[in-house]
Design a protein around this motif. Sequence first.
Motif, PDB file in Angstrom:
ATOM      1  N   GLU A 158      10.953   0.178   2.421  1.00 56.30           N
ATOM      2  CA  GLU A 158       9.946   1.313   2.671  1.00 56.30           C
ATOM      3  C   GLU A 158      10.124   2.351   1.583  1.00 56.30           C
ATOM      4  OE1 GLU A 158       9.026   5.099   5.738  1.00 56.30           O
ATOM      5  OE2 GLU A 158      10.893   4.043   6.027  1.00 56.30           O
ATOM      6  N   HIS A 159      11.422   2.775   1.219  1.00 59.82           N
ATOM      7  CA  HIS A 159      11.672   3.815   0.187  1.00 59.82           C
ATOM      8  C   HIS A 159      11.346   3.380  -1.074  1.00 59.82           C
ATOM      9  CE1 HIS A 159      12.755   6.541   3.365  1.00 59.82           C
ATOM     10  NE2 HIS A 159      13.364   5.744   4.077  1.00 59.82           N
ATOM     11  N   ASP A 160      11.626   2.087  -1.441  1.00 61.37           N
ATOM     12  CA  ASP A 160      11.682   1.985  -2.874  1.00 61.37           C
ATOM     13  C   ASP A 160      10.655   0.969  -3.277  1.00 61.37           C
ATOM     14  OD1 ASP A 160      14.227   3.246  -2.642  1.00 61.37           O
ATOM     15  OD2 ASP A 160      15.367   1.810  -3.694  1.00 61.37           O
ATOM     16  N   LEU A 161      10.103  -0.037  -2.311  1.00 55.61           N
ATOM     17  CA  LEU A 161       9.233  -0.908  -2.987  1.00 55.61           C
ATOM     18  C   LEU A 161       7.666  -0.174  -3.519  1.00 55.61           C
ATOM     19  CD1 LEU A 161       8.238  -3.986  -3.353  1.00 55.61           C
ATOM     20  CD2 LEU A 161       6.974  -3.635  -1.154  1.00 55.61           C
ATOM     21  N   ILE A 206       6.221  -0.457   5.777  1.00 54.44           N
ATOM     22  CA  ILE A 206       5.400  -0.501   4.651  1.00 54.44           C
ATOM     23  C   ILE A 206       4.186  -1.700   4.850  1.00 54.44           C
ATOM     24  CG2 ILE A 206       6.992  -1.717   3.423  1.00 54.44           C
ATOM     25  CD1 ILE A 206       5.693  -0.427   0.780  1.00 54.44           C
ATOM     26  N   SER A 207       2.801  -1.014   4.642  1.00 57.58           N
ATOM     27  CA  SER A 207       1.828  -1.944   4.836  1.00 57.58           C
ATOM     28  C   SER A 207       1.701  -2.708   3.527  1.00 57.58           C
ATOM     29  CB  SER A 207       0.475  -1.040   5.224  1.00 57.58           C
ATOM     30  OG  SER A 207      -0.523  -2.011   5.469  1.00 57.58           O
ATOM     31  N   TRP A 208       1.370  -3.899   3.676  1.00 62.22           N
ATOM     32  CA  TRP A 208       0.662  -4.953   2.649  1.00 62.22           C
ATOM     33  C   TRP A 208      -0.574  -5.475   2.806  1.00 62.22           C
ATOM     34  CZ3 TRP A 208       0.233  -9.733   4.540  1.00 62.22           C
ATOM     35  CH2 TRP A 208       1.099 -10.122   5.574  1.00 62.22           C
ATOM     36  N   THR A 233       4.315   1.115  -4.735  1.00 61.30           N
ATOM     37  CA  THR A 233       2.786   0.851  -4.108  1.00 61.30           C
ATOM     38  C   THR A 233       1.892   0.011  -5.265  1.00 61.30           C
ATOM     39  OG1 THR A 233       2.777   3.029  -2.944  1.00 61.30           O
ATOM     40  CG2 THR A 233       0.564   2.067  -3.616  1.00 61.30           C
ATOM     41  N   GLY A 234       1.202  -0.829  -4.528  1.00 61.63           N
ATOM     42  CA  GLY A 234       0.582  -1.821  -5.810  1.00 61.63           C
ATOM     43  C   GLY A 234       1.405  -3.294  -5.990  1.00 61.63           C
ATOM     44  N   THR A 235       2.597  -3.290  -5.510  1.00 62.72           N
ATOM     45  CA  THR A 235       3.303  -4.539  -5.994  1.00 62.72           C
ATOM     46  C   THR A 235       2.570  -5.677  -5.146  1.00 62.72           C
ATOM     47  OG1 THR A 235       5.692  -3.399  -5.763  1.00 62.72           O
ATOM     48  CG2 THR A 235       5.405  -5.666  -5.586  1.00 62.72           C
ATOM     49  N   LYS A 236       2.640  -6.841  -6.056  1.00 60.75           N
ATOM     50  CA  LYS A 236       1.916  -7.647  -5.328  1.00 60.75           C
ATOM     51  C   LYS A 236       2.791  -8.508  -4.275  1.00 60.75           C
ATOM     52  CE  LYS A 236       1.701 -11.753  -8.005  1.00 60.75           C
ATOM     53  NZ  LYS A 236       1.088 -12.718  -8.848  1.00 60.75           N
ATOM     54  N   VAL A 237       2.031  -9.093  -3.172  1.00 58.42           N
ATOM     55  CA  VAL A 237       2.732  -9.531  -1.952  1.00 58.42           C
ATOM     56  C   VAL A 237       2.313 -11.024  -1.950  1.00 58.42           C
ATOM     57  CG1 VAL A 237       3.429  -9.716   0.165  1.00 58.42           C
ATOM     58  CG2 VAL A 237       3.554  -7.382  -1.150  1.00 58.42           C
ATOM     59  N   VAL A 238       2.860 -12.223  -2.315  1.00 55.95           N
ATOM     60  CA  VAL A 238       2.435 -13.683  -2.043  1.00 55.95           C
ATOM     61  C   VAL A 238       3.107 -13.996  -0.563  1.00 55.95           C
ATOM     62  CG1 VAL A 238       2.279 -15.721  -2.843  1.00 55.95           C
ATOM     63  CG2 VAL A 238       2.158 -13.723  -4.503  1.00 55.95           C
ATOM     64  N   VAL A 239       2.274 -14.355   0.417  1.00 52.95           N
ATOM     65  CA  VAL A 239       2.369 -14.581   1.711  1.00 52.95           C
ATOM     66  C   VAL A 239       2.172 -16.261   1.663  1.00 52.95           C
ATOM     67  CG1 VAL A 239       2.580 -14.651   4.162  1.00 52.95           C
ATOM     68  CG2 VAL A 239       2.167 -12.584   2.615  1.00 52.95           C
ATOM     69  N   ALA A 240       2.936 -17.038   1.743  1.00 60.50           N
ATOM     70  CA  ALA A 240       2.946 -18.671   1.598  1.00 60.50           C
ATOM     71  C   ALA A 240       3.396 -19.245   2.884  1.00 60.50           C
ATOM     72  CB  ALA A 240       3.571 -19.154   0.308  1.00 60.50           C
ATOM     73  N   ASP A 241       2.558 -20.313   3.153  1.00 57.37           N
ATOM     74  CA  ASP A 241       3.024 -21.015   4.571  1.00 57.37           C
ATOM     75  C   ASP A 241       3.959 -22.202   4.141  1.00 57.37           C
ATOM     76  OD1 ASP A 241       3.156 -21.437   7.218  1.00 57.37           O
ATOM     77  OD2 ASP A 241       1.222 -22.802   6.925  1.00 57.37           O
ATOM     78  N   ASN A 242       5.038 -21.578   3.592  1.00 58.37           N
ATOM     79  CA  ASN A 242       6.067 -22.873   3.208  1.00 58.37           C
ATOM     80  C   ASN A 242       7.506 -22.404   3.454  1.00 58.37           C
ATOM     81  OD1 ASN A 242       6.774 -21.019   1.266  1.00 58.37           O
ATOM     82  ND2 ASN A 242       5.806 -22.405  -0.560  1.00 58.37           N
ATOM     83  N   SER A 300       0.931  -1.248  -0.110  1.00 56.79           N
ATOM     84  CA  SER A 300       0.019   0.069   0.203  1.00 56.79           C
ATOM     85  C   SER A 300       0.898   1.357  -0.053  1.00 56.79           C
ATOM     86  CB  SER A 300      -0.910  -0.116   1.301  1.00 56.79           C
ATOM     87  OG  SER A 300      -0.222   0.493   2.452  1.00 56.79           O
ATOM     88  N   ASN A 301       0.201   2.522  -0.114  1.00 57.07           N
ATOM     89  CA  ASN A 301       0.854   3.716  -0.006  1.00 57.07           C
ATOM     90  C   ASN A 301       1.214   3.952   1.454  1.00 57.07           C
ATOM     91  OD1 ASN A 301      -1.447   4.283   0.627  1.00 57.07           O
ATOM     92  ND2 ASN A 301      -1.947   5.825  -0.665  1.00 57.07           N
ATOM     93  N   ILE A 302       0.743   3.012   2.461  1.00 52.33           N
ATOM     94  CA  ILE A 302       1.079   3.611   3.896  1.00 52.33           C
ATOM     95  C   ILE A 302       2.347   3.225   4.254  1.00 52.33           C
ATOM     96  CG2 ILE A 302       0.089   3.014   6.216  1.00 52.33           C
ATOM     97  CD1 ILE A 302      -2.622   2.437   5.068  1.00 52.33           C
ATOM     98  N   ARG A 303       3.186   4.256   4.579  1.00 45.57           N
ATOM     99  CA  ARG A 303       4.470   4.048   4.891  1.00 45.57           C
ATOM    100  C   ARG A 303       4.976   4.895   6.075  1.00 45.57           C
ATOM    101  NH1 ARG A 303       7.088   2.357  -0.419  1.00 45.57           N
ATOM    102  NH2 ARG A 303       5.293   1.754  -1.759  1.00 45.57           N
ATOM    103  N   LYS A 304       5.531   4.334   6.889  1.00 39.53           N
ATOM    104  CA  LYS A 304       5.981   5.232   8.295  1.00 39.53           C
ATOM    105  C   LYS A 304       7.435   4.513   8.540  1.00 39.53           C
ATOM    106  CE  LYS A 304       1.322   5.330   9.844  1.00 39.53           C
ATOM    107  NZ  LYS A 304       0.152   5.351  10.605  1.00 39.53           N
TER     108      LYS A 304
END
Length: 195
Positions: free
Chosen positions: A181-184, A132-134, A186-195, A112-116
Amino acid sequence: MNRHLRQCGTMLLAMILVLALLVNPALASSKPHSKHMRRPISWVKSSETVPYPELKGKPNLWVKVSLKGNRTYVYSGKKLLYTMYSSAGVYKKDPVTHKMKSVTPTGTFHASNIRKDRVYNPNLKLGANYCISWNGDYMFHSIVTTKDPHHYIKSLANKQGKAPSSPGCVCLSIADAKWFEHDLPTGTKVVVADN
């Protein structure tokens, strides 16, 4: 005859794997750039000993978080750009299934665009830097701190890249978190996998 059948079976498995990777890039290799990985693991410095890649403008940029592998991978399509040591949510017994489950949600999300530069949760009495929030309250951020932003909790920092340690977010080294925080984008897909 049996030898010929085994060779055919091996070739068939290889072709199935190639097709699976073409259909679903999330299955792409999670093998780290082992020759560039920093050893011993540092919770302060970058995870790799090479410069960070430029992320802006990369085609099909996406991030894969491996909860059990304690790694976060940055891809451009199927090309692995960078590997980070990470530690996500601890595992707890699910009250419904009675199986151990990470407190970090799995699935596909977007940066997201939420960065702190700093967050602090007074209920947990924990904070973090370079966030950076995802997924709402779930973020990529530095190693966890106390209320003092410069006091990193070393018992949790020492689990970096080795074991889950957070209440749900994905902890990165201080340098990696600052870069993300500075370079990723906004909108980049984030896949969180339990592996």
